[in-house]
Scaffold this active site. Structure first.
Site, PDB file in Angstrom:
ATOM      1  CB  ALA A  65      -0.884  -0.018   1.236  1.00 54.79           C
ATOM      2  N   GLY A 110       0.500  -5.248   0.683  1.00 53.09           N
ATOM      3  CA  GLY A 110      -0.658  -5.324  -0.214  1.00 53.09           C
ATOM      4  C   GLY A 110      -0.338  -6.006  -1.536  1.00 53.09           C
ATOM      5  CD  GLU A 113      -2.470  -7.846   2.621  1.00 51.23           C
ATOM      6  OE1 GLU A 113      -2.180  -6.676   2.297  1.00 51.23           O
ATOM      7  OE2 GLU A 113      -3.047  -8.129   3.682  1.00 51.23           O
ATOM      8  CD  GLU A 133       1.500  -5.918   5.506  1.00 54.98           C
ATOM      9  OE1 GLU A 133       2.332  -6.810   5.780  1.00 54.98           O
ATOM     10  OE2 GLU A 133       0.727  -5.989   4.542  1.00 54.98           O
TER      11      GLU A 133
HETATM   12  C1  HXC Z   1       5.060   4.416  -1.094  1.00 53.27           C
HETATM   13  C2  HXC Z   1       7.018   3.494  -1.836  1.00 53.27           C
HETATM   14  C3  HXC Z   1       6.647   2.223  -1.358  1.00 53.27           C
HETATM   15  C4  HXC Z   1       5.373   2.111  -0.719  1.00 53.27           C
HETATM   16  C5  HXC Z   1       8.573   2.040  -2.261  1.00 53.27           C
HETATM   17  N1  HXC Z   1       8.231   3.344  -2.391  1.00 53.27           N
HETATM   18  N2  HXC Z   1       7.640   1.351  -1.639  1.00 53.27           N
HETATM   19  N3  HXC Z   1       6.238   4.577  -1.712  1.00 53.27           N
HETATM   20  N4  HXC Z   1       4.626   3.236  -0.618  1.00 53.27           N
HETATM   21  N5  HXC Z   1       4.901   0.946  -0.282  1.00 53.27           N
HETATM   22  C6  HXC Z   1       8.985   4.428  -3.018  1.00 53.27           C
HETATM   23  C7  HXC Z   1      10.166   4.850  -2.190  1.00 53.27           C
HETATM   24  O1  HXC Z   1       9.787   5.753  -1.180  1.00 53.27           O
HETATM   25  C8  HXC Z   1      11.042   5.488  -3.242  1.00 53.27           C
HETATM   26  O2  HXC Z   1      10.570   6.777  -3.513  1.00 53.27           O
HETATM   27  C9  HXC Z   1      10.773   4.641  -4.469  1.00 53.27           C
HETATM   28  O3  HXC Z   1       9.547   3.974  -4.224  1.00 53.27           O
HETATM   29  C10 HXC Z   1      11.833   3.562  -4.676  1.00 53.27           C
HETATM   30  O4  HXC Z   1      11.962   2.817  -3.487  1.00 53.27           O
HETATM   31  P1  HXC Z   1      13.354   2.624  -2.715  1.00 53.27           P
HETATM   32  O5  HXC Z   1      13.016   2.333  -1.288  1.00 53.27           O
HETATM   33  O6  HXC Z   1      14.293   3.733  -2.994  1.00 53.27           O
HETATM   34  O7  HXC Z   1      13.892   1.302  -3.439  1.00 53.27           O
HETATM   35  P2  HXC Z   1      14.867   0.197  -2.861  1.00 53.27           P
HETATM   36  O8  HXC Z   1      15.970   0.822  -2.048  1.00 53.27           O
HETATM   37  O9  HXC Z   1      15.216  -0.663  -4.007  1.00 53.27           O
HETATM   38  O10 HXC Z   1      13.977  -0.636  -1.810  1.00 53.27           O
HETATM   39  C11 HXC Z   1      12.883  -1.399  -2.298  1.00 53.27           C
HETATM   40  C12 HXC Z   1      11.959  -1.836  -1.132  1.00 53.27           C
HETATM   41  C13 HXC Z   1      11.582  -0.595  -0.290  1.00 53.27           C
HETATM   42  C14 HXC Z   1      12.733  -2.835  -0.242  1.00 53.27           C
HETATM   43  C15 HXC Z   1      10.771  -2.520  -1.725  1.00 53.27           C
HETATM   44  O11 HXC Z   1      11.077   0.422  -1.176  1.00 53.27           O
HETATM   45  C16 HXC Z   1      10.527  -0.854   0.727  1.00 53.27           C
HETATM   46  O12 HXC Z   1      10.786  -1.439   1.790  1.00 53.27           O
HETATM   47  N6  HXC Z   1       9.294  -0.413   0.468  1.00 53.27           N
HETATM   48  C17 HXC Z   1       8.201  -0.510   1.420  1.00 53.27           C
HETATM   49  C18 HXC Z   1       7.624  -1.890   1.414  1.00 53.27           C
HETATM   50  C19 HXC Z   1       6.530  -2.049   2.443  1.00 53.27           C
HETATM   51  O13 HXC Z   1       6.723  -1.786   3.657  1.00 53.27           O
HETATM   52  N7  HXC Z   1       5.342  -2.492   1.989  1.00 53.27           N
HETATM   53  C20 HXC Z   1       4.201  -2.713   2.856  1.00 53.27           C
HETATM   54  C21 HXC Z   1       3.370  -1.476   2.963  1.00 53.27           C
HETATM   55  S1  HXC Z   1       2.049  -1.721   4.093  1.00 53.27           S
HETATM   56  P3  HXC Z   1      11.578   8.025  -3.713  1.00 53.27           P
HETATM   57  O14 HXC Z   1      10.670   9.201  -3.827  1.00 53.27           O
HETATM   58  O15 HXC Z   1      12.472   8.026  -2.532  1.00 53.27           O
HETATM   59  O16 HXC Z   1      12.293   7.691  -4.990  1.00 53.27           O
HETATM   60  C22 HXC Z   1       0.857  -2.503   3.224  1.00 53.27           C
HETATM   61  C23 HXC Z   1      -0.443  -2.673   3.957  1.00 53.27           C
HETATM   62  C24 HXC Z   1      -1.532  -3.229   3.077  1.00 53.27           C
HETATM   63  O17 HXC Z   1       1.029  -2.868   2.131  1.00 53.27           O
HETATM   64  C25 HXC Z   1      -2.881  -3.221   3.767  1.00 53.27           C
HETATM   65  C26 HXC Z   1      -3.455  -1.885   4.007  1.00 53.27           C
HETATM   66  C27 HXC Z   1      -4.819  -1.891   4.584  1.00 53.27           C
END
Ligand code: HXC
Length: 258
Positions: A65, A110, A113, A133
């Protein structure tokens, strides 16, 4: 069909839906979920499409998400977001034709999921998948606690969710989270190959199988077995078994009723 965050192509009875926000690793915001819902509604009325493939643009399938959007939520907005995700993923899960997740890269939160709501999951050998998460102080909210536990068992689901570990494609295969691991450059072709195999089979039988498995898993075993018996009988009302068996006996390929 024009979408802002999705690219949709249809060829040979296969629809390919590609998440297309590569700058944020295809993170799911409200707009993307609503677009996904719209295309699923459209596809459910489009008999020319018999298999759907989901994939992502760039280095992610879907990295979860959209954290920028979620970071501003109050509890009511968080509930509405989880409800929206559940509504859309239920439509995906219950679409009356097979859906294949072709996981090209990160499938996190997500994103995992969404893959869990698909019928089959094929993953590129370089991709990573997980439910991270808890790193953000939240729990999976688009069905991960339930679908992951049902697919891989509660112990595996708890380990993945408690640790937030991103696991490799091979590990995902080992725990039964994905059906197949393939080289990155063969991912889409492999998904299309499976789709083509499915397209050769009785369309009604495929549709009914999906319903029986999905509904059956939500039901007590005796009820599910009854559902299988009644649905087996129902197959014979479509003309499909008559053609399928006639073709076998005549040593030819079936001409399925369209
Ligand atoms: C918003 C995101 C994002 C996310 C990545 N980005 N994931 N933005 N939401 N989920 C953005 C980063 O901020 C960054 O923006 C760009 O994408 C590239 O990501 P990087 O982190 O620079 O890439 P990298 O170093 O290769 O790392 C990849 C990654 C990391 C390991 C996947 O991005 C990461 O950990 N992302 C979050 C993953 C996560 O926690 N997902 C779960 C979310 S909770 P900029 O502007 O800096 O270039 C969820 C809940 C669902 O999903 C249910 C809800 C009800």
């Amino acid at each position: 069909m024009e979408y802002k965050n999705l690219v949709v192509t249809i060829e040979d009875q296969i629809a390919i839906i590609k998440f297309n926000r590569p700058n944020v690793l295809n993170a799911l915001n409200i707009e993307t979920l609503l677009e996904l819902e719209k295309i699923l509604d459209e596809l459910s009325n489009n008999d020319a499409v018999r298999v759907v493939i989901l994939t992502g643009e760039g280095k992610a399938f879907v990295a979860g998400a959209d954290i920028s959007q979620m970071s501003k939520f109050n509890p009511q907005e968080a509930r509405a977001f989880a409800q929206l995700g559940h509504r859309v993923l239920s439509k995906l899960e219950n679409l009356d034709r097979p859906v294949i997740a072709a996981i090209n890269g990160y499938a996190l939160g997500g994103g995992c999921e969404i893959a869990l709501a698909c019928d089959l999951r094929i993953i590129a050998e370089t991709a990573k998948i997980g439910q991270p998460e808890v790193n953000l102080g939240i729990i999976p909210g688009f069905g991960g606690t339930q679908r992951l536990a049902r697919l891989c068992g509660a112990g595996v689901a708890k380990e993945l969710i408690y640790t937030g570990d991103m696991i490799s494609a091979d590990e995902a295969y080992r725990i039964g989270l994905v059906n197949k691991v393939v080289p990155q450059d063969k991912l889409l072709d492999s998904a299309k190959e499976i789709a083509q195999k499915i397209l050769q089979k009785g369309p009604g039988a495929i549709r009914l199988t999906k319903t029986v498995i999905n509904r059956g898993l939500d039901s007590p075993l005796e009820t599910a077995k009854e559902l299988e018996i009644e649905t087996f009988a129902l197959c014979f009302a479509s003309g499909e078994p008559q053609e399928g068996m006639k073709a076998f006996l005549e040593k030819r390929k079936p001409n399925w009723i369209k």
